[in-house]
Structures are given as structure tokens and as C-alpha cells.
Design a protein around this motif. Sequence first.
Motif, mmCIF file in Angstrom:
data_model
loop_
_atom_site.group_PDB
_atom_site.id
_atom_site.type_symbol
_atom_site.label_atom_id
_atom_site.label_comp_id
_atom_site.label_asym_id
_atom_site.label_seq_id
_atom_site.Cartn_x
_atom_site.Cartn_y
_atom_site.Cartn_z
ATOM 1 N N PRO A 52 22.337 19.125 99.957
ATOM 2 C CA PRO A 52 23.598 18.445 99.606
ATOM 3 C C PRO A 52 23.451 16.932 99.690
ATOM 4 C CG PRO A 52 23.979 20.252 101.150
ATOM 5 C CD PRO A 52 22.496 20.080 101.070
ATOM 6 N N PRO A 53 24.299 16.189 98.981
ATOM 7 C CA PRO A 53 24.236 14.724 99.016
ATOM 8 C C PRO A 53 24.377 14.190 100.442
ATOM 9 C CG PRO A 53 25.709 15.454 97.270
ATOM 10 C CD PRO A 53 25.355 16.674 98.076
ATOM 11 N N GLN A 54 23.689 13.104 100.696
ATOM 12 C CA GLN A 54 23.751 12.479 102.014
ATOM 13 C C GLN A 54 24.977 11.578 102.125
ATOM 14 O OE1 GLN A 54 20.255 10.432 103.317
ATOM 15 N NE2 GLN A 54 18.861 12.058 102.710
ATOM 16 N N PRO A 55 25.479 11.358 103.353
ATOM 17 C CA PRO A 55 26.501 10.323 103.534
ATOM 18 C C PRO A 55 25.878 8.968 103.218
ATOM 19 C CG PRO A 55 25.675 11.100 105.655
ATOM 20 C CD PRO A 55 25.102 12.010 104.614
ATOM 21 N N THR A 56 26.604 8.128 102.526
ATOM 22 C CA THR A 56 26.054 6.851 102.075
ATOM 23 C C THR A 56 26.616 5.715 102.908
ATOM 24 O OG1 THR A 56 25.849 7.699 99.827
ATOM 25 C CG2 THR A 56 25.771 5.314 100.101
ATOM 26 N N ASN A 61 26.079 9.950 111.450
ATOM 27 C CA ASN A 61 25.828 9.550 110.061
ATOM 28 C C ASN A 61 26.890 10.152 109.155
ATOM 29 O OD1 ASN A 61 22.260 9.796 110.430
ATOM 30 N ND2 ASN A 61 23.436 7.920 110.181
ATOM 31 N N ARG A 62 27.158 11.433 109.355
ATOM 32 C CA ARG A 62 28.128 12.144 108.516
ATOM 33 C C ARG A 62 29.518 11.517 108.659
ATOM 34 N NH1 ARG A 62 27.927 14.748 104.051
ATOM 35 N NH2 ARG A 62 25.811 15.290 104.725
ATOM 36 N N GLU A 63 29.839 11.020 109.854
ATOM 37 C CA GLU A 63 31.145 10.418 110.107
ATOM 38 C C GLU A 63 31.143 8.906 109.872
ATOM 39 O OE1 GLU A 63 31.898 11.561 114.126
ATOM 40 O OE2 GLU A 63 31.861 13.703 113.672
ATOM 41 N N LEU A 64 29.984 8.352 109.453
ATOM 42 C CA LEU A 64 29.822 6.914 109.205
ATOM 43 C C LEU A 64 30.201 6.087 110.440
ATOM 44 C CD1 LEU A 64 31.105 6.644 105.520
ATOM 45 C CD2 LEU A 64 28.750 6.838 106.325
ATOM 46 N N ARG A 65 29.686 6.533 111.593
ATOM 47 C CA ARG A 65 29.870 5.790 112.834
ATOM 48 C C ARG A 65 28.679 4.868 113.080
ATOM 49 N NH1 ARG A 65 34.052 7.676 115.929
ATOM 50 N NH2 ARG A 65 34.888 9.707 115.304
ATOM 51 N N PHE A 66 28.936 3.740 113.729
ATOM 52 C CA PHE A 66 27.860 2.839 114.128
ATOM 53 C C PHE A 66 27.076 3.510 115.256
ATOM 54 C CE2 PHE A 66 30.371 0.057 111.679
ATOM 55 C CZ PHE A 66 29.734 -1.155 111.500
ATOM 56 N N GLN A 67 25.775 3.716 115.061
ATOM 57 C CA GLN A 67 24.982 4.410 116.072
ATOM 58 C C GLN A 67 24.243 3.444 116.994
ATOM 59 O OE1 GLN A 67 23.646 8.652 114.669
ATOM 60 N NE2 GLN A 67 22.991 7.199 113.110
ATOM 61 N N GLY A 68 23.519 2.493 116.410
ATOM 62 C CA GLY A 68 22.817 1.526 117.239
ATOM 63 C C GLY A 68 21.887 2.176 118.238
ATOM 64 N N HIS A 69 22.050 1.820 119.521
ATOM 65 C CA HIS A 69 21.188 2.353 120.575
ATOM 66 C C HIS A 69 21.721 3.652 121.168
ATOM 67 C CE1 HIS A 69 18.914 -1.636 121.605
ATOM 68 N NE2 HIS A 69 18.963 -1.393 120.306
ATOM 69 N N ALA A 70 22.871 4.117 120.715
ATOM 70 C CA ALA A 70 23.405 5.390 121.225
ATOM 71 C C ALA A 70 22.420 6.511 120.901
ATOM 72 C CB ALA A 70 24.768 5.676 120.612
ATOM 73 N N ASP A 71 22.200 7.394 121.863
ATOM 74 C CA ASP A 71 21.149 8.406 121.704
ATOM 75 C C ASP A 71 21.731 9.686 121.122
ATOM 76 O OD1 ASP A 71 18.528 9.071 121.737
ATOM 77 O OD2 ASP A 71 18.395 9.463 123.880
ATOM 78 N N PRO A 89 17.601 6.323 102.422
ATOM 79 C CA PRO A 89 18.095 7.667 102.732
ATOM 80 C C PRO A 89 17.522 8.212 104.037
ATOM 81 C CG PRO A 89 16.390 7.769 101.057
ATOM 82 C CD PRO A 89 16.662 6.319 101.291
ATOM 83 N N ASN A 90 18.273 9.080 104.676
ATOM 84 C CA ASN A 90 17.752 9.802 105.835
ATOM 85 C C ASN A 90 16.525 10.603 105.427
ATOM 86 O OD1 ASN A 90 21.042 9.983 106.590
ATOM 87 N ND2 ASN A 90 19.678 9.464 108.263
ATOM 88 N N ALA A 91 15.470 10.537 106.243
ATOM 89 C CA ALA A 91 14.235 11.302 106.028
ATOM 90 C C ALA A 91 13.570 10.996 104.693
ATOM 91 C CB ALA A 91 14.487 12.805 106.177
ATOM 92 N N GLY A 92 13.828 9.798 104.153
ATOM 93 C CA GLY A 92 13.127 9.371 102.947
ATOM 94 C C GLY A 92 11.687 8.988 103.268
ATOM 95 N N PHE A 93 10.845 9.022 102.242
ATOM 96 C CA PHE A 93 9.424 8.704 102.389
ATOM 97 C C PHE A 93 9.189 7.286 101.874
ATOM 98 C CE2 PHE A 93 5.039 8.452 101.067
ATOM 99 C CZ PHE A 93 4.332 9.214 101.986
ATOM 100 N N ASN A 94 8.644 6.439 102.738
ATOM 101 C CA ASN A 94 8.347 5.055 102.388
ATOM 102 C C ASN A 94 6.933 4.737 102.868
ATOM 103 O OD1 ASN A 94 11.432 4.298 101.973
ATOM 104 N ND2 ASN A 94 11.251 5.273 103.972
ATOM 105 N N ARG A 95 6.210 3.946 102.103
ATOM 106 C CA ARG A 95 4.869 3.548 102.531
ATOM 107 C C ARG A 95 4.737 2.030 102.402
ATOM 108 N NH1 ARG A 95 0.121 6.591 102.737
ATOM 109 N NH2 ARG A 95 0.985 8.148 101.304
ATOM 110 N N ILE A 96 4.270 1.400 103.477
ATOM 111 C CA ILE A 96 4.041 -0.041 103.473
ATOM 112 C C ILE A 96 2.632 -0.323 103.970
ATOM 113 C CG2 ILE A 96 6.491 -0.520 103.892
ATOM 114 C CD1 ILE A 96 5.693 -1.298 106.792
ATOM 115 N N ARG A 97 2.162 -1.537 103.706
ATOM 116 C CA ARG A 97 0.863 -1.965 104.215
ATOM 117 C C ARG A 97 0.996 -3.348 104.836
ATOM 118 N NH1 ARG A 97 -1.986 0.084 98.871
ATOM 119 N NH2 ARG A 97 -2.383 2.245 99.453
ATOM 120 N N ILE A 98 0.296 -3.535 105.933
ATOM 121 C CA ILE A 98 0.200 -4.844 106.576
ATOM 122 C C ILE A 98 -1.277 -5.197 106.621
ATOM 123 C CG2 ILE A 98 0.614 -6.173 108.685
ATOM 124 C CD1 ILE A 98 3.004 -4.348 109.230
ATOM 125 N N ALA A 99 -1.672 -6.202 105.834
ATOM 126 C CA ALA A 99 -3.090 -6.544 105.695
ATOM 127 C C ALA A 99 -3.622 -7.315 106.885
ATOM 128 C CB ALA A 99 -3.302 -7.344 104.413
#
Length: 232
Positions: A217-221, A23-33, A184-194
Motif C-alpha cells: 500500500p502507499p506510504q504516508p508522505t 510515520n502513519r500518523e505523521l508525528r515528529f519522531q526525532g530521538h523518540a525510540d 521513502p521508508n525502506a527505500g534503496f539508496n547508494r552513495i559514494r565517498i571518495a
Amino acid sequence: MPTPKPDTTTDIILIRHGETAWNRELRFQGHADVPLNDMGHEQARRIGLRLAQETAVQHVISSDLLRAQQTAAPGASQLSLPIATTASLREQFFGIAEGMRSDEIQALHPRAWEEWLEFREDHAMPEGETPREFHARIIAALGTIASAHRGQHLIVVTHGGVLDMVWRTAHGLSLSGPRRSEIPNAGFNRIRIADPAAPEAIEIVEWADTRHLADLPPQPTYDQTRHLQRKD
């Protein structure tokens, strides 16, 4: 008096994994572990403390990739819940681009890079997954989760691309075009599926709340539109 119908709404706290070195290096991660870096572990610790307040949560579900599981672990520990993992919640698969920065892809695979910049729903990096295929996988995964956990409260830890698919679906947006939501990394989101039979009918209750990370510190964007600006 008729018996009231049970509430089948699934309440999901949706978390993107914490920061990684890629993330810090702005690399494509995809399925890489890729594991969390030190900042990612701190973000995970903090989101875990916040999730400890969600005492109604009954299950923790995570992408099976390490960075998601490491992010899920502190919250699961706080709530004394096991972590169920699934490959269906993985990030979009980027094929040959995985592990590369944008400049590296441009240098090694210029045609693939130019085609990717069109952000078409049926285009993939060579050997990768198109947004349409990715979206179908994620909506199916949400349907499976909602069906198995009707009327329950869950924590689901996953990836930025997954949250992008959720955002687009909830707002009726096209799968084409660059990402426009804040994730954002580790952001809090809440959704509902009725209705588990209609997992695409997503209600967003909260999105991209990072109060628990405020003094870090600011996150990589990861801003896809910046590539288009450079192209022009």
C-alpha cells in the motif's frame, strides 16, 4: 612500474528505516525510540532480501534507535553480519515537538510552529537541534564511517532527515527551505565517498528505489511544503 594506490572510496547503501505507527500518523519522531509497525517489518523483510544480493558488503551500521535496528536486522541476517550501532546517525532532535502531529504543535506551541515554517538553517524547535547542527553531526558521522572503512562496501540504516542532509549536501543545496527530495521508508539508496577527509563530497549513485516495495500500500508522505500551502 609504480604500485597502484589503493581505492579509498567507501560505497554506502543508505536505507531509511521502515514504517512506524508515528510515520502513519505523521508525528515528529526525532530521538523518540519508536518501533516498526507491521508494515515496517514487512518493508524491512523485503529490503533485507534485496540486500542479500549485495554480497560485497562487509559491514552493517545502524542508528541506535530501535526502528533503524529492526530495519537493519533482516539484511544483516541474510549477509551473516553483525550490526554496529551509533547515536551519531539518529534523526534530527525536535525537542518539545517530539511525539506530536503538526496540528498539536500548532495548538500548543503556535509561535514555535510559525517559526518552524520558515525552515531556517539556524532555527530549532524549543530544546531541539537546528538543521545546521544536525547537518554538522551527520557529515561528521559519515566522515568517521568513511575513515574507518576506506575502500569497503557498507549498509547504513538511518532516518529520513539524515537522507535529506545527504541529498542537500550532494547537490550543493541550502540547509534552509523545506525538504525537496523523495525519501521513502525502506527505500534503496547508494552513495559514494571518495575521500574520508572530505565527507561532504558525496556522490549519489542511486536514490529512492522502491521496486522491492512495489505491491505494498502507499506510504504516508512527509511533505513539508504542504504546511506552507495551508499557511497561505
